[in-house]
Write an enzyme that holds these catalytic residues in place. Structure first.
Site, PDB file in Angstrom:
ATOM      1  N   TYR A 143      83.377 -37.338  16.414  1.00 59.43           N
ATOM      2  CA  TYR A 143      84.023 -37.962  15.262  1.00 59.43           C
ATOM      3  C   TYR A 143      84.710 -39.276  15.631  1.00 59.43           C
ATOM      4  O   TYR A 143      84.886 -40.141  14.788  1.00 59.43           O
ATOM      5  CB  TYR A 143      85.078 -37.016  14.665  1.00 59.43           C
ATOM      6  CG  TYR A 143      84.551 -36.112  13.583  1.00 59.43           C
ATOM      7  CD1 TYR A 143      83.507 -35.244  13.830  1.00 59.43           C
ATOM      8  CD2 TYR A 143      85.121 -36.111  12.310  1.00 59.43           C
ATOM      9  CE1 TYR A 143      83.035 -34.395  12.842  1.00 59.43           C
ATOM     10  CE2 TYR A 143      84.664 -35.275  11.316  1.00 59.43           C
ATOM     11  CZ  TYR A 143      83.617 -34.425  11.585  1.00 59.43           C
ATOM     12  OH  TYR A 143      83.164 -33.590  10.605  1.00 59.43           O
ATOM     13  N   LYS A 191      77.525 -26.032  23.292  1.00 54.32           N
ATOM     14  CA  LYS A 191      76.084 -26.207  23.502  1.00 54.32           C
ATOM     15  C   LYS A 191      75.915 -26.583  24.976  1.00 54.32           C
ATOM     16  O   LYS A 191      75.377 -27.650  25.325  1.00 54.32           O
ATOM     17  CB  LYS A 191      75.571 -27.297  22.543  1.00 54.32           C
ATOM     18  CG  LYS A 191      74.064 -27.447  22.496  1.00 54.32           C
ATOM     19  CD  LYS A 191      73.353 -26.326  21.747  1.00 54.32           C
ATOM     20  CE  LYS A 191      71.846 -26.498  21.876  1.00 54.32           C
ATOM     21  NZ  LYS A 191      71.094 -25.338  21.352  1.00 54.32           N
ATOM     22  N   ASP A 223      74.126 -22.655  18.155  1.00 50.43           N
ATOM     23  CA  ASP A 223      73.025 -22.203  17.276  1.00 50.43           C
ATOM     24  C   ASP A 223      73.065 -20.684  17.120  1.00 50.43           C
ATOM     25  O   ASP A 223      72.925 -20.141  16.028  1.00 50.43           O
ATOM     26  CB  ASP A 223      71.655 -22.697  17.774  1.00 50.43           C
ATOM     27  CG  ASP A 223      71.452 -22.532  19.268  1.00 50.43           C
ATOM     28  OD1 ASP A 223      72.409 -22.127  19.976  1.00 50.43           O
ATOM     29  OD2 ASP A 223      70.325 -22.791  19.743  1.00 50.43           O
ATOM     30  N   ASP A 247      83.451 -28.203  12.209  1.00 50.55           N
ATOM     31  CA  ASP A 247      83.248 -28.666  10.834  1.00 50.55           C
ATOM     32  C   ASP A 247      82.123 -27.866  10.184  1.00 50.55           C
ATOM     33  O   ASP A 247      82.255 -27.348   9.075  1.00 50.55           O
ATOM     34  CB  ASP A 247      82.901 -30.161  10.839  1.00 50.55           C
ATOM     35  CG  ASP A 247      82.618 -30.678   9.439  1.00 50.55           C
ATOM     36  OD1 ASP A 247      83.414 -30.361   8.532  1.00 50.55           O
ATOM     37  OD2 ASP A 247      81.602 -31.374   9.253  1.00 50.55           O
ATOM     38  N   ASP A 251      82.364 -24.380   7.286  1.00 47.17           N
ATOM     39  CA  ASP A 251      81.724 -24.368   5.963  1.00 47.17           C
ATOM     40  C   ASP A 251      80.828 -23.137   5.845  1.00 47.17           C
ATOM     41  O   ASP A 251      80.805 -22.459   4.818  1.00 47.17           O
ATOM     42  CB  ASP A 251      80.875 -25.634   5.737  1.00 47.17           C
ATOM     43  CG  ASP A 251      81.603 -26.670   4.882  1.00 47.17           C
ATOM     44  OD1 ASP A 251      82.846 -26.706   4.943  1.00 47.17           O
ATOM     45  OD2 ASP A 251      80.926 -27.424   4.157  1.00 47.17           O
TER      46      ASP A 251
HETATM   47  C1  IPM Z   1      86.571 -31.203   6.697  1.00 45.80           C
HETATM   48  C2  IPM Z   1      85.822 -32.295   5.983  1.00 45.80           C
HETATM   49  C3  IPM Z   1      86.074 -33.622   6.700  1.00 45.80           C
HETATM   50  C4  IPM Z   1      85.528 -33.485   8.120  1.00 45.80           C
HETATM   51  C5  IPM Z   1      85.502 -34.849   5.981  1.00 45.80           C
HETATM   52  C6  IPM Z   1      86.069 -34.979   4.582  1.00 45.80           C
HETATM   53  C7  IPM Z   1      85.718 -36.099   6.761  1.00 45.80           C
HETATM   54  O1  IPM Z   1      84.465 -31.995   5.917  1.00 45.80           O
HETATM   55  O2  IPM Z   1      87.809 -31.303   6.774  1.00 45.80           O
HETATM   56  O3  IPM Z   1      85.949 -30.260   7.162  1.00 45.80           O
HETATM   57  O4  IPM Z   1      84.330 -33.722   8.349  1.00 45.80           O
HETATM   58  O5  IPM Z   1      86.305 -33.167   9.002  1.00 45.80           O
HETATM   59 MG    MG Z   2      83.975 -30.046   6.649  1.00 43.94          MG
END
Ligand code: IPM
Ligand code: MG
Length: 356
Positions: A143, A191, A223, A247, A251
């Site tokens: 990042y 990884k 993975d 990240d 999700d």
């Molecule tokens: C998160 C979001 C952020 C990230 C974005 C909005 C930059 O997806 O907080 O997980 O990638 O960290």
């Molecule tokens: Mg995110």
């Protein structure tokens, strides 16, 4: 009376609505627990770009630096997704704050609620009793690594994945301390079969784990981890991982619970000798629902509970969490959970406040 300075950064989309519900709850906390919050609102994300040209204006930086904690909504606007050449983007707001305040560890708990088992895309037997936490390194890795950008002729682009031992250790400390208070299991996700940074993580964690002999450590390639989180989520306790993997995996993990709207997060670190914390739901700005008062504020309200704990107000934090449990237990749901019989975003906040 104990007074806390709270920076309120509602941001975009449903951000302001879910923040409002959290405020209803925090006002009740003031009443019940004899503490006081001095809220200061500031602009971030697309709304900040519209008003000032920057996703993280100077005024917001000042407010964030002066605050004892930050309650953050969400940033993002589809307008910007369509234009890959845009120089300013709403996401710079949150990325900038993480870097500015040195919020190097992001804690994302994934917990299923019995009343929501049926909403999960996974079978009930799989989601039963899921309760794990992902600790995501938040200010390093791909990042932020340098060099990044385009080659001179514009025909190549690059992002650098960089980690130092120190960056690994400070995130690890947060994860190990958490594991100690929980089921004492920690899984490093990396990884290491491919990446040099991952091999440094493994080396460092092997060494660092000697400080925590009670904690059982295992290692998974990312993975494989993506698969195991779906196959046997109940077996995880604390997952420690890098910025990008965290990240993606959070999700993925969030859908296990049945609604993305349920989950809080805490980003912690320190700057200028002061502990820093930013608290935000893990869902995004959900632009389609903006202004309709239908978003689920649970993630934001539970983020406020995390904030209370960070401030040392454990009892107040517990009261919020208990109240959320009770309200959900009574079958009071927002539209994402029950599309037939639902309460509004603001009403949900009022119900939690009443329960407190
Ligand atoms: C998160 C979001 C952020 C990230 C974005 C909005 C930059 O997806 O907080 O997980 O990638 O960290
Ligand atoms: Mg995110």
């Amino acid at each position: 009376m104990k007074t806390y300075k709270i920076a309120l950064l509602p941001g975009d989309g449903v951000g302001p609505e879910v923040i409002n519900s959290a405020l209803t709850v925090l006002k009740k906390i003031e009443e019940k627990f004899g503490i006081k919050f001095e809220f200061k609102e500031a602009l971030v994300g697309a709304v900040a770009i519209e008003k000032t040209g920057s996703a993280l204006p100077e005024e917001t930086i000042k407010t964030a630096l002066e605050a004892d904690a930050i309650l953050f909504g969400a940033v993002g606007d589809p307008k910007f997704d369509k234009d890959p050449s845009a120089k300013v983007r709403p996401e710079q707001g949150i990325l900038g704050l993480r870097k500015l305040l040195n919020l190097y560890a992001n804690i994302r708990p994934i917990k299923t609620y019995e009343c929501l088992y049926h909403k999960s895309p996974l079978k009930k037997e799989v989601v039963e009793g899921v309760d794990f936490v992902v600790v995501r390194e938040l200010t390093g890795g791909i990042y932020f690594g340098e060099p990044r950008g385009r080659s001179e002729d514009g025909n190549k682009a690059f992002d650098s994945m960089v980690y130092s031992r120190e960056e690994i250790r400070r995130a690890a400390k947060v994860a190990f301390e958490l594991a100690l208070k929980r089921r004492k299991k920690l899984t490093l996700v990396d990884k290491a079969n491919v990446l040099a940074t991952s091999r440094l993580w493994r080396e460092e964690i092997k060494e660092f784990s000697k400080n925590y002999p009670e904690v059982e450590v295992d290692y998974l390639y990312v993975d494989n981890a993506a698969m195991q989180i779906i196959k046997r989520p109940a077996e995880f306790d604390v997952i420690l991982t890098t910025n990008m993997f965290g990240d993606i995996l959070t999700d993925e993990a969030s859908v296990i619970t049945g609604s993305l709207g349920m989950l809080p997060s805490a980003s912690i670190g320190e700057r200028d000798g002061k502990k820093r914390g930013l608290f935000e739901p893990i869902h995004g700005s959900y632009p389609k629902a903006a202004g309709k008062n239908v978003a689920n504020p649970t993630g934001q309200i539970l983020s406020a509970a995390y904030m209370l704990r960070f401030l040392g107000e454990d009892k107040a934090a517990q009261a919020v969490e208990k109240a959320v449990d009770k309200v959900l237990g009574k079958g009071v749901f927002t539209r994402d959970i029950d599309s037939q019989n639902y309460v509004s975003c603001s009403r949900f906040g009022e119900e939690v406040a009443r329960e407190i």
